[in-house]
Write a protein that holds these residues in place. Structure first.
Motif, PDB file in Angstrom:
ATOM      1  N   VAL A 120       1.119  -1.009  -0.250  1.00 35.51           N
ATOM      2  CA  VAL A 120       0.219   0.247  -0.364  1.00 35.51           C
ATOM      3  C   VAL A 120       0.712   1.174   0.188  1.00 35.51           C
ATOM      4  O   VAL A 120       0.308   2.003  -0.800  1.00 35.51           O
ATOM      5  N   ALA A 121       2.380   1.143   0.534  1.00 40.84           N
ATOM      6  CA  ALA A 121       2.851   2.039   1.033  1.00 40.84           C
ATOM      7  C   ALA A 121       3.442   2.999  -0.618  1.00 40.84           C
ATOM      8  O   ALA A 121       4.043   3.694  -0.965  1.00 40.84           O
ATOM      9  N   ALA A 122       3.973   1.461  -1.345  1.00 42.18           N
ATOM     10  CA  ALA A 122       5.290   1.680  -2.262  1.00 42.18           C
ATOM     11  C   ALA A 122       4.141   1.860  -3.379  1.00 42.18           C
ATOM     12  O   ALA A 122       4.200   1.498  -4.696  1.00 42.18           O
ATOM     13  N   ASP A 123       2.511   2.192  -3.745  1.00 40.46           N
ATOM     14  CA  ASP A 123       1.419   1.874  -4.874  1.00 40.46           C
ATOM     15  C   ASP A 123       1.610   3.429  -4.818  1.00 40.46           C
ATOM     16  O   ASP A 123       1.037   4.291  -5.158  1.00 40.46           O
ATOM     17  N   LEU A 124       2.773   3.572  -6.073  1.00 43.50           N
ATOM     18  CA  LEU A 124       2.714   4.667  -6.587  1.00 43.50           C
ATOM     19  C   LEU A 124       2.578   4.789  -8.309  1.00 43.50           C
ATOM     20  O   LEU A 124       2.288   6.500  -9.003  1.00 43.50           O
ATOM     21  N   GLY A 125       2.322   3.942  -8.454  1.00 50.75           N
ATOM     22  CA  GLY A 125       2.439   4.100 -10.429  1.00 50.75           C
ATOM     23  C   GLY A 125       3.014   5.216 -10.648  1.00 50.75           C
ATOM     24  O   GLY A 125       4.057   5.048 -11.223  1.00 50.75           O
ATOM     25  N   ALA A 164      12.067   6.687   0.591  1.00 48.89           N
ATOM     26  CA  ALA A 164      11.480   5.993   1.074  1.00 48.89           C
ATOM     27  C   ALA A 164      11.146   4.839   0.969  1.00 48.89           C
ATOM     28  O   ALA A 164      10.727   3.649   0.640  1.00 48.89           O
ATOM     29  N   THR A 165      10.142   5.847   0.576  1.00 52.53           N
ATOM     30  CA  THR A 165       8.785   4.981  -0.371  1.00 52.53           C
ATOM     31  C   THR A 165       8.970   5.155  -1.234  1.00 52.53           C
ATOM     32  O   THR A 165       8.704   3.305  -1.953  1.00 52.53           O
ATOM     33  N   LEU A 166      10.367   5.104  -2.686  1.00 53.72           N
ATOM     34  CA  LEU A 166      10.797   5.019  -4.765  1.00 53.72           C
ATOM     35  C   LEU A 166      11.319   3.328  -3.614  1.00 53.72           C
ATOM     36  O   LEU A 166      11.105   2.461  -4.278  1.00 53.72           O
ATOM     37  N   ALA A 167      11.822   2.828  -2.362  1.00 51.80           N
ATOM     38  CA  ALA A 167      12.704   1.836  -1.682  1.00 51.80           C
ATOM     39  C   ALA A 167      11.751   0.898  -1.834  1.00 51.80           C
ATOM     40  O   ALA A 167      12.087   0.028  -2.410  1.00 51.80           O
ATOM     41  N   CYS A 168      11.143   1.068  -1.315  1.00 52.44           N
ATOM     42  CA  CYS A 168       9.595   0.553  -1.487  1.00 52.44           C
ATOM     43  C   CYS A 168       8.803  -0.515  -2.369  1.00 52.44           C
ATOM     44  O   CYS A 168       8.371  -0.997  -2.906  1.00 52.44           O
ATOM     45  N   PHE A 169       9.003   0.358  -3.429  1.00 50.86           N
ATOM     46  CA  PHE A 169       7.929   0.702  -4.889  1.00 50.86           C
ATOM     47  C   PHE A 169       9.305  -0.285  -6.050  1.00 50.86           C
ATOM     48  O   PHE A 169       8.664  -1.107  -6.440  1.00 50.86           O
ATOM     49  N   ASP A 170      10.900   0.176  -5.672  1.00 52.44           N
ATOM     50  CA  ASP A 170      11.795  -1.131  -5.706  1.00 52.44           C
ATOM     51  C   ASP A 170      12.032  -2.235  -5.790  1.00 52.44           C
ATOM     52  O   ASP A 170      12.260  -3.132  -5.965  1.00 52.44           O
ATOM     53  N   LEU A 171      11.406  -2.184  -4.428  1.00 52.27           N
ATOM     54  CA  LEU A 171      11.539  -3.702  -4.040  1.00 52.27           C
ATOM     55  C   LEU A 171      10.304  -4.508  -4.611  1.00 52.27           C
ATOM     56  O   LEU A 171      10.314  -5.521  -4.602  1.00 52.27           O
ATOM     57  N   THR A 172       8.892  -4.285  -4.157  1.00 56.45           N
ATOM     58  CA  THR A 172       7.848  -4.655  -4.446  1.00 56.45           C
ATOM     59  C   THR A 172       7.963  -6.006  -5.362  1.00 56.45           C
ATOM     60  O   THR A 172       7.247  -6.745  -5.125  1.00 56.45           O
ATOM     61  N   PRO A 173       8.444  -5.690  -6.853  1.00 56.76           N
ATOM     62  CA  PRO A 173       8.663  -6.864  -7.459  1.00 56.76           C
ATOM     63  C   PRO A 173       9.159  -8.153  -7.019  1.00 56.76           C
ATOM     64  O   PRO A 173       8.883  -9.143  -6.947  1.00 56.76           O
ATOM     65  N   THR A 174      10.211  -8.000  -5.848  1.00 52.12           N
ATOM     66  CA  THR A 174      10.844  -9.056  -5.168  1.00 52.12           C
ATOM     67  C   THR A 174       9.823  -9.550  -4.513  1.00 52.12           C
ATOM     68  O   THR A 174       9.733 -10.699  -3.572  1.00 52.12           O
ATOM     69  N   LEU A 175       8.757  -8.298  -3.991  1.00 53.30           N
ATOM     70  CA  LEU A 175       8.404  -8.971  -2.430  1.00 53.30           C
ATOM     71  C   LEU A 175       6.891 -10.031  -3.011  1.00 53.30           C
ATOM     72  O   LEU A 175       6.441 -10.623  -2.770  1.00 53.30           O
ATOM     73  N   LEU A 206       0.987  -6.134  -3.839  1.00 49.43           N
ATOM     74  CA  LEU A 206       1.656  -5.410  -4.549  1.00 49.43           C
ATOM     75  C   LEU A 206       1.871  -5.754  -6.218  1.00 49.43           C
ATOM     76  O   LEU A 206       2.468  -5.239  -6.485  1.00 49.43           O
ATOM     77  N   ALA A 207       0.750  -6.510  -6.614  1.00 53.14           N
ATOM     78  CA  ALA A 207       0.895  -6.306  -8.027  1.00 53.14           C
ATOM     79  C   ALA A 207      -0.035  -5.306  -8.407  1.00 53.14           C
ATOM     80  O   ALA A 207      -0.224  -5.455  -9.981  1.00 53.14           O
ATOM     81  N   ARG A 208      -0.583  -4.000  -7.960  1.00 47.69           N
ATOM     82  CA  ARG A 208      -0.499  -2.979  -8.775  1.00 47.69           C
ATOM     83  C   ARG A 208       0.364  -2.808  -9.407  1.00 47.69           C
ATOM     84  O   ARG A 208       0.761  -1.896 -10.001  1.00 47.69           O
ATOM     85  N   HIS A 209       2.178  -3.060  -9.203  1.00 47.79           N
ATOM     86  CA  HIS A 209       3.209  -2.078  -8.924  1.00 47.79           C
ATOM     87  C   HIS A 209       3.265  -2.373 -11.172  1.00 47.79           C
ATOM     88  O   HIS A 209       2.833  -3.700 -11.093  1.00 47.79           O
ATOM     89  N   PRO A 210       3.728  -1.968 -11.565  1.00 44.46           N
ATOM     90  CA  PRO A 210       4.361  -1.638 -13.725  1.00 44.46           C
ATOM     91  C   PRO A 210       4.562  -2.767 -13.712  1.00 44.46           C
ATOM     92  O   PRO A 210       3.611  -3.480 -14.806  1.00 44.46           O
ATOM     93  N   SER A 211       5.277  -3.130 -12.778  1.00 42.79           N
ATOM     94  CA  SER A 211       6.324  -5.030 -13.710  1.00 42.79           C
ATOM     95  C   SER A 211       5.057  -6.072 -13.284  1.00 42.79           C
ATOM     96  O   SER A 211       5.751  -7.298 -14.189  1.00 42.79           O
ATOM     97  N   ALA A 212       4.007  -5.980 -12.779  1.00 41.17           N
ATOM     98  CA  ALA A 212       3.208  -7.147 -12.217  1.00 41.17           C
ATOM     99  C   ALA A 212       1.963  -6.955 -13.549  1.00 41.17           C
ATOM    100  O   ALA A 212       1.776  -8.009 -13.504  1.00 41.17           O
ATOM    101  N   ALA A 213       2.287  -6.159 -14.376  1.00 42.25           N
ATOM    102  CA  ALA A 213       0.787  -6.512 -15.355  1.00 42.25           C
ATOM    103  C   ALA A 213       0.785  -7.748 -15.825  1.00 42.25           C
ATOM    104  O   ALA A 213      -0.743  -8.343 -15.978  1.00 42.25           O
TER     105      ALA A 213
END
Length: 299
Positions: free
Chosen positions: A96-101, A151-162, A188-195
């Protein structure tokens, strides 16, 4: 790809109480049998390593990697089987914190443009006492907020691993663990890489929804389906009001007449939604503001 705690630069990490040197010990305590240390570790995880309403501190991404390692440890939950569920709930919070889109690129540019100043601000912050740290948030430079953006961006970049490491828990033999995994995966799957993964995930989540045997599990899974733009309309007429409410919260149903009608029904009694789940709390996503806001019908 960031995949292990050692892959993260720990210099400059802090949480709600200051430098985050104590976080690894608190996480390790969750694997022990110390009657006092384990509850303290759990409290640290939720109250110290996350900001208000689940937003990120500079230590949050590193903490999330530590949580992944806890999930992989077979000794976690021997005394309390709900601990792995709580770790998956934490990953949901990070998602949720990393959902930057699309905002991620703009934030990255702004953070990179100020990188030397942010390093200097952080070094000063880490060496200050509690009173001076409190004053630094109002220093007029705005650098503290940029540090939090980083800090939020670090979570965004980590999201595919999570996401990759949370997804296998969807098939857990413990139904509640699968439900917590669904909440994490939905965020987590809202990350662009998970499309490309979303169609398969939606099939899996929909099958889980049909098999769910409690309103809590079903509602949590429906919110996850809605997060991934899945179709929750079949549940808008479910006999359980909480389930109907969770279905109506789907992002794709914003402004939908039938969904808004469900939400208006719940709005007539402010406690109706939570009370409908009986002894269970409402679905775990409702801990976070973006979800709670969706319970209000579109004006």
């Amino acid at each position: 790809m960031i995949d292990r705690p050692d892959d993260i630069d720990r210099s400059g990490l802090f949480h709600a109480l200051g430098p985050a040197y104590d976080t690894p010990g608190h996480l390790a305590a969750l694997l022990g049998d110390d009657a006092r240390a384990a509850p303290d570790g759990y409290t640290h995880l939720w109250s110290t390593s996350l900001r208000h309403e689940g937003k990120a501190w500079p230590s949050t991404a590193a903490t999330a990697l530590g949580v992944l390692d806890l999930l992989d440890d077979p000794t976690l939950g021997r005394e309390d089987p709900t601990l792995p569920d709580a770790m998956l709930a934490y990953l949901c919070a990070v998602g949720v914190a990393a959902d930057l889109g699309e905002r991620a690129a703009t934030i990255r540019t702004r953070v990179e443009d100020h990188a030397p100043r942010l390093r200097a601000w952080t070094e000063c912050y880490l060496s200050a006492d509690a009173d001076d740290r409190a004053r630094m948030w109002q220093d007029g430079t705005g650098r503290g907020e940029l540090v939090l953006d980083r800090a939020t961006l670090a979570c965004f970049d980590l999201t595919p691993t999570l996401l990759r490491r949370a997804r296998p828990h969807l098939t857990s033999q413990r139904a509640r663990r699968g439900t917590c995994a669904a909440a994490a995966v939905g965020a987590l799957a809202r990350h662009p890489s998970a499309a490309r993964q979303r169609p398969a995930l939606l099939l899996q989540l929909t099958a889980m929804a049909h098999a769910a045997d409690s309103p809590y599990d079903l509602g949590t899974i429906l919110i996850a389906i809605g997060d991934l733009d899945g179709d929750t309309r079949p549940w808008l007429t479910h006999p359980h009001p909480g389930v109907r409410g969770c279905a109506a919260m789907a992002r794709g149903l914003a402004g939908d007449e039938a969904a808004d009608r469900v939400l208006r029904e719940l709005a007539r009694s402010p406690h109706a939604f939570g009370e409908s789940f009986g002894d269970m709390a409402p679905p775990l996503q409702l801990r976070f503001t973006p979800y709670r806001d969706r319970l209000a019908p579109t004006p």
